[in-house]
Write a protein that holds these residues in place. Structure first.
Motif, PDB file in Angstrom:
ATOM      1  N   LEU A   1      18.614  22.143 -13.637  1.00 20.74           N
ATOM      2  CA  LEU A   1      18.956  20.923 -12.908  1.00 20.74           C
ATOM      3  C   LEU A   1      17.736  20.443 -12.140  1.00 20.74           C
ATOM      4  N   LYS A   2      17.362  19.186 -12.382  1.00 20.41           N
ATOM      5  CA  LYS A   2      16.243  18.600 -11.621  1.00 20.41           C
ATOM      6  C   LYS A   2      16.811  17.635 -10.599  1.00 20.41           C
ATOM      7  N   LEU A   3      16.483  17.885  -9.341  1.00 22.83           N
ATOM      8  CA  LEU A   3      16.903  16.975  -8.267  1.00 22.83           C
ATOM      9  C   LEU A   3      15.658  16.378  -7.644  1.00 22.83           C
ATOM     10  N   SER A   4      15.692  15.095  -7.355  1.00 22.95           N
ATOM     11  CA  SER A   4      14.516  14.501  -6.721  1.00 22.95           C
ATOM     12  C   SER A   4      14.576  14.781  -5.226  1.00 22.95           C
ATOM     13  N   GLY A   5      13.417  14.845  -4.621  1.00 21.59           N
ATOM     14  CA  GLY A   5      13.386  15.039  -3.184  1.00 21.59           C
ATOM     15  C   GLY A   5      14.001  13.834  -2.479  1.00 21.59           C
ATOM     16  N   GLU A   6      13.721  12.659  -3.030  1.00 19.48           N
ATOM     17  CA  GLU A   6      14.219  11.422  -2.409  1.00 19.48           C
ATOM     18  C   GLU A   6      15.734  11.410  -2.266  1.00 19.48           C
TER      19      GLU A   6
ATOM     20  N   GLY B   1      12.293  18.138  -6.142  1.00 20.47           N
ATOM     21  CA  GLY B   1      11.080  17.382  -5.840  1.00 20.47           C
ATOM     22  C   GLY B   1      10.750  17.417  -4.353  1.00 20.47           C
ATOM     23  N   GLY B   2       9.777  16.597  -3.979  1.00 15.80           N
ATOM     24  CA  GLY B   2       9.346  16.616  -2.583  1.00 15.80           C
ATOM     25  C   GLY B   2       9.121  15.226  -2.010  1.00 15.80           C
ATOM     26  N   GLY B   3       9.516  14.208  -2.783  1.00 20.70           N
ATOM     27  CA  GLY B   3       9.227  12.813  -2.418  1.00 20.70           C
ATOM     28  C   GLY B   3       9.794  12.366  -1.080  1.00 20.70           C
ATOM     29  N   ASN B   4      10.800  13.076  -0.558  1.00 19.88           N
ATOM     30  CA  ASN B   4      11.364  12.726   0.751  1.00 19.88           C
ATOM     31  C   ASN B   4      10.448  13.168   1.889  1.00 19.88           C
TER      32      ASN B   4
ATOM     33  N   PHE C   1       6.639  14.334   1.166  1.00 17.24           N
ATOM     34  CA  PHE C   1       5.271  13.907   0.840  1.00 17.24           C
ATOM     35  C   PHE C   1       5.067  13.821  -0.662  1.00 17.24           C
ATOM     36  N   ARG C   2       4.412  12.754  -1.083  1.00 21.12           N
ATOM     37  CA  ARG C   2       4.028  12.583  -2.488  1.00 21.12           C
ATOM     38  C   ARG C   2       2.528  12.493  -2.565  1.00 21.12           C
ATOM     39  N   GLY C   3       1.959  13.077  -3.607  1.00 17.69           N
ATOM     40  CA  GLY C   3       0.510  13.056  -3.783  1.00 17.69           C
ATOM     41  C   GLY C   3      -0.062  11.663  -3.675  1.00 17.69           C
ATOM     42  N   ILE C   4       0.688  10.701  -4.169  1.00 12.22           N
ATOM     43  CA  ILE C   4       0.209   9.314  -4.215  1.00 12.22           C
ATOM     44  C   ILE C   4      -0.023   8.715  -2.824  1.00 12.22           C
TER      45      ILE C   4
ATOM     46  N   GLY D   1      -3.664  16.146  -1.617  1.00 10.32           N
ATOM     47  CA  GLY D   1      -2.362  15.473  -1.486  1.00 10.32           C
ATOM     48  C   GLY D   1      -1.328  16.078  -2.427  1.00 10.32           C
ATOM     49  N   ASP D   2      -1.740  16.399  -3.639  1.00 10.74           N
ATOM     50  CA  ASP D   2      -0.812  17.016  -4.590  1.00 10.74           C
ATOM     51  C   ASP D   2      -0.335  18.375  -4.084  1.00 10.74           C
ATOM     52  N   TYR D   3      -1.250  19.145  -3.515  1.00 13.70           N
ATOM     53  CA  TYR D   3      -0.829  20.438  -2.949  1.00 13.70           C
ATOM     54  C   TYR D   3       0.134  20.220  -1.780  1.00 13.70           C
TER      55      TYR D   3
ATOM     56  N   GLY E   1       6.621  23.095  -7.700  1.00 10.08           N
ATOM     57  CA  GLY E   1       6.328  22.458  -8.996  1.00 10.08           C
ATOM     58  C   GLY E   1       5.736  23.464  -9.959  1.00 10.08           C
ATOM     59  N   LEU E   2       4.635  23.087 -10.576  1.00 13.98           N
ATOM     60  CA  LEU E   2       3.944  23.996 -11.492  1.00 13.98           C
ATOM     61  C   LEU E   2       2.786  24.702 -10.794  1.00 13.98           C
ATOM     62  N   GLY E   3       2.581  24.390  -9.522  1.00 17.14           N
ATOM     63  CA  GLY E   3       1.486  25.019  -8.788  1.00 17.14           C
ATOM     64  C   GLY E   3       0.131  24.409  -9.115  1.00 17.14           C
ATOM     65  N   SER E   4       0.140  23.316  -9.870  1.00 18.62           N
ATOM     66  CA  SER E   4      -1.120  22.665 -10.242  1.00 18.62           C
ATOM     67  C   SER E   4      -1.063  21.185  -9.906  1.00 18.62           C
ATOM     68  N   PRO E   5      -2.181  20.655  -9.382  1.00 15.89           N
ATOM     69  CA  PRO E   5      -2.197  19.213  -9.109  1.00 15.89           C
ATOM     70  C   PRO E   5      -2.134  18.408 -10.406  1.00 15.89           C
ATOM     71  N   TYR E   6      -1.924  17.129 -10.288  1.00 14.12           N
ATOM     72  CA  TYR E   6      -1.835  16.191 -11.417  1.00 14.12           C
ATOM     73  C   TYR E   6      -0.569  16.373 -12.245  1.00 14.12           C
ATOM     74  N   PHE E   7       0.388  17.151 -11.749  1.00 10.97           N
ATOM     75  CA  PHE E   7       1.676  17.248 -12.430  1.00 10.97           C
ATOM     76  C   PHE E   7       2.759  16.751 -11.480  1.00 10.97           C
ATOM     77  N   THR E   8       3.970  16.699 -11.992  1.00  8.23           N
ATOM     78  CA  THR E   8       5.101  16.275 -11.156  1.00  8.23           C
ATOM     79  C   THR E   8       6.183  17.334 -11.246  1.00  8.23           C
ATOM     80  N   THR E   9       7.202  17.170 -10.458  1.00  8.57           N
ATOM     81  CA  THR E   9       8.297  18.133 -10.549  1.00  8.57           C
ATOM     82  C   THR E   9       9.130  17.893 -11.811  1.00  8.57           C
ATOM     83  N   ASP E  10       9.030  16.712 -12.406  1.00  2.85           N
ATOM     84  CA  ASP E  10       9.683  16.518 -13.713  1.00  2.85           C
ATOM     85  C   ASP E  10       9.018  17.414 -14.758  1.00  2.85           C
TER      86      ASP E  10
HETATM   87  N1  UDP Z   1       3.158  17.940  -7.442  1.00  2.00           N
HETATM   88  C1  UDP Z   1       2.038  18.435  -8.117  1.00  2.00           C
HETATM   89  N2  UDP Z   1       2.223  19.340  -9.144  1.00  2.00           N
HETATM   90  C2  UDP Z   1       3.459  19.748  -9.540  1.00  2.00           C
HETATM   91  C3  UDP Z   1       4.597  19.220  -8.871  1.00  2.00           C
HETATM   92  C4  UDP Z   1       4.413  18.327  -7.825  1.00  2.00           C
HETATM   93  O1  UDP Z   1       0.921  18.088  -7.801  1.00  2.00           O
HETATM   94  O2  UDP Z   1       3.567  20.564 -10.462  1.00  2.00           O
HETATM   95  C5  UDP Z   1       2.974  17.062  -6.266  1.00  2.00           C
HETATM   96  C6  UDP Z   1       2.741  15.604  -6.612  1.00  2.00           C
HETATM   97  O3  UDP Z   1       1.809  15.086  -5.701  1.00  2.00           O
HETATM   98  C7  UDP Z   1       4.103  14.991  -6.359  1.00  2.00           C
HETATM   99  C8  UDP Z   1       4.632  15.805  -5.193  1.00  2.00           C
HETATM  100  O4  UDP Z   1       4.134  17.118  -5.453  1.00  2.00           O
HETATM  101  O5  UDP Z   1       3.996  13.644  -5.993  1.00  2.00           O
HETATM  102  C9  UDP Z   1       6.134  15.827  -5.016  1.00  2.00           C
HETATM  103  O6  UDP Z   1       6.803  15.968  -6.228  1.00  2.00           O
HETATM  104  P1  UDP Z   1       7.557  14.738  -6.981  1.00  2.00           P
HETATM  105  O7  UDP Z   1       6.839  13.449  -6.676  1.00  2.00           O
HETATM  106  O8  UDP Z   1       7.684  15.122  -8.420  1.00  2.00           O
HETATM  107  O9  UDP Z   1       8.948  14.751  -6.257  1.00  2.00           O
HETATM  108  P2  UDP Z   1      10.236  13.772  -6.494  1.00  2.00           P
HETATM  109  O10 UDP Z   1       9.744  12.442  -6.967  1.00  2.00           O
HETATM  110  O11 UDP Z   1      11.086  14.423  -7.539  1.00  2.00           O
HETATM  111  O12 UDP Z   1      10.901  13.756  -5.159  1.00  2.00           O
END
Ligand code: UDP
Length: 238
Positions: free
Chosen positions: A12-17, A54-57, A59-62, A74-76, A135-144
């Motif tokens: 199950l994938k849940l967004s932080g938002e 996720g973690g968007g609620n 902090f987001r890397g962007i 920022g990704d970390y 997440g995957l523990g690596s920058p440039y990825f997402t929780t998806d």
């Molecule tokens: N992130 C990352 N690598 C990962 C997973 C997450 O660098 O493997 C960072 C990325 O900056 C992302 C942030 O963690 O913006 C929060 O995750 P995400 O935006 O996927 O959360 P959601 O949109 O589901 O709330």
């Protein structure tokens, strides 16, 4: 089409938002409790459940660039935000009497186990709900991407993307009143129609490994259990 589907193990994938509820930031206590209850109902069906949050609620890397922070840093920070959510969800699930384990892709020994694939599978076999943090523990990825990859690694039958819309639409239903919902789509159709389900890395991983995705509305009570018992909820991508 989906009526006789039965799942043994799901991710199950849940967004932080989604955890913000009506707030602009952070974790809404009611929403957290509601999600925990939905997961409890699903677990009561005897299905093994792993969760990526996720973690968007928080902090987001962007967001990093806008405050002068380096992209990778920022990704970390975003990954750390997912651990905060994962800890909150773990707590809410335990309050409901469920057994859980939190596994992190970044070392954080005081609060989580390190991610070890075989150990994650063992927890699931024992009926524990496994939450994957960082997440995957690596920058440039997402929780998806983390959701897709972990689902493949643990042999999940499906990725359930819990969102605030009830599936994939022809166009954005919040902007276009004529938008209609798809019940089923193939991976190729999603590409051909330029639909947005997950980011491309995450989506391609699912396609290449023939891992179906269901997009559904996590905010409708009992929806998660209904999806898991094969009822026609959301959009199935296969
Ligand atoms: N992130 C990352 N690598 C990962 C997973 C997450 O660098 O493997 C960072 C990325 O900056 C992302 C942030 O963690 O913006 C929060 O995750 P995400 O935006 O996927 O959360 P959601 O949109 O589901 O709330």
């Amino acid at each position: 089409m989906k009526t006789s589907i039965k799942y043994k193990r799901v991710l199950l994938k849940l967004s932080g938002e989604a955890l913000m509820g009506e707030q602009n930031y952070g974790i809404d206590a009611n929403r957290l409790e509601q999600y925990a209850l939905e997961i409890k109902r699903a677990a009561a069906e005897g299905i093994e459940i792993a969760i990526v949050i996720g973690g968007g609620n928080i902090f987001r890397g962007i967001q990093a660039a806008s405050v002068g922070i380096d992209k990778v840093q920022g990704d970390y920070m975003g990954m750390l935000a997912t651990v905060i959510n994962a800890m909150a969800l773990q707590s809410a699930l335990e309050k409901m009497g469920l057994y859980t384990r939190l596994m992190s892709s970044m070392k954080m020994e005081q609060v989580c186990e390190p991610y070890v694939r075989r150990r994650a599978i063992r927890h699931l076999e024992k009926g524990r709900i496994v939450i994957f943090g960082a997440g995957l523990g690596s920058p440039y990825f997402t929780t998806d991407s983390a959701a897709s990859l972990r689902a493949i690694e643990i042999g999940a039958d499906v990725v359930l993307k819990g969102t605030r819309v009830d599936g994939v639409y022809t166009s954005d239903p919040e902007k276009d009143p004529l938008a209609t919902k798809y019940t089923n789509l193939t991976f190729q159709e999603v590409f051909a129609r330029n639909l947005n389900v997950m980011d491309m890395t995450a989506f391609t991983l699912c396609q290449e490994n023939a891992l179906p995705i269901i997009v559904f509305d996590m905010n409708v009570p009992d929806n998660l259990r209904r999806v898991l018992t094969g009822q026609e909820v959301g959009t199935l991508i296969y």
